[in-house]
Design an enzyme around this catalytic site. Structure first.
Site, mmCIF file in Angstrom:
data_model
loop_
_atom_site.group_PDB
_atom_site.id
_atom_site.type_symbol
_atom_site.label_atom_id
_atom_site.label_comp_id
_atom_site.label_asym_id
_atom_site.label_seq_id
_atom_site.Cartn_x
_atom_site.Cartn_y
_atom_site.Cartn_z
ATOM 1 N N HIS A 126 0.851 -1.189 0.000
ATOM 2 C CA HIS A 126 0.000 0.000 0.000
ATOM 3 C C HIS A 126 0.887 1.239 0.000
ATOM 4 C CE1 HIS A 126 -3.113 2.865 1.339
ATOM 5 N NE2 HIS A 126 -3.990 1.973 0.921
ATOM 6 N N TYR A 127 0.370 2.331 -0.546
ATOM 7 C CA TYR A 127 1.197 3.545 -0.601
ATOM 8 C C TYR A 127 1.407 4.165 0.776
ATOM 9 C CZ TYR A 127 -3.145 6.264 -0.224
ATOM 10 O OH TYR A 127 -4.335 6.798 0.205
ATOM 11 N N ARG A 128 0.532 3.862 1.728
ATOM 12 C CA ARG A 128 0.695 4.421 3.066
ATOM 13 C C ARG A 128 1.804 3.693 3.816
ATOM 14 N NH1 ARG A 128 -5.707 5.061 4.613
ATOM 15 N NH2 ARG A 128 -6.066 6.985 3.417
#
Length: 215
Positions: A126-128
């Protein structure tokens, strides 16, 4: 987004994305309560002698003391193979791509090398990101007793050991700095949200104060 967290730590020949090499990567997956799923994985990646010889003295000393330099010289694993090994481990616990955030300490540095050298791995995450060092910095400012009372860290400077340290550190902050589950009551939450006001309230107050003049 899933509840699992993908913890990664990397060791490099330095911190310069233009020239330094990724030489070790370790990964663990935890559930939302920071329980480790599986044994994890630690992969040492081969690097040429000229890259190792070009390291600055403090990095050379660190990797010599930990035994990593000799393991790098002896390794036959390249970046592509290491990436597949890490992905295989993650896929065993996180079935769907882009659902589990990356976690670690000062993790943006590691992600920079992952994005450069292991694009498939970077794309699966995930980008987070969950950066334990951000919580540390907030505790230093808001809860100094928690900051100065944190458990002593080891100095292994090896990727898998560093992940275990990061998970342990987040467990400490969870028990000392965060509100105990299930958290505040619904009414308390609503009161806090109301006190903070609508979006832009602070900016509007600042503009109003700046424009105020006294006679």
């Amino acid at each position: 987004m899933r509840d699992e967290l993908v913890w990664i730590d990397c060791e490099m020949t330095g911190l310069d994305l233009r020239s330094d090499l990724l030489i070790e990567i370790a990964v663990l997956v935890t559930d939302a309560d920071l329980n480790i799923l599986g044994d994890g994985l630690d992969v040492v990646i081969h690097a040429p002698d000229e890259a190792l010889d070009a390291m600055i003295p403090v990095v050379t000393e660190m990797h010599t003391r930990s035994g990593l330099i000799e393991e790098v010289r002896a390794s036959t694993v390249d970046l592509a193979t290491a990436e597949e090994m890490v992905l295989d481990y993650i896929r065993g616990h996180v079935k769907q791509a882009k659902t589990a955030p990356l976690a670690g300490n000062s993790i943006a540095t590691d992600r920079g090398f992952i994005a450069r050298d292991m694009a498939k791995l970077d794309d699966y995450l995930h980008y987070r990101m969950i950066d334990v060092s951000s919580i540390k910095e907030l505790c230093r400012r808001w809860y100094p007793r928690i900051y100065f009372g944190q458990p002593e860290k080891g100095l292994a400077h090896r990727a898998l050991a560093d992940i275990h340290e990061s998970i342990r550190e987040l467990k400490y902050y969870r028990q000392t700095a965060f509100v105990a589950p299930p958290g505040p009551s619904t009414s308390d939450i609503a009161a806090i949200a109301a006190e903070l006001g609508p979006p832009g309230k602070d900016a509007a107050d600042t503009d109003s104060a700046a424009g105020h003049t006294t006679g």
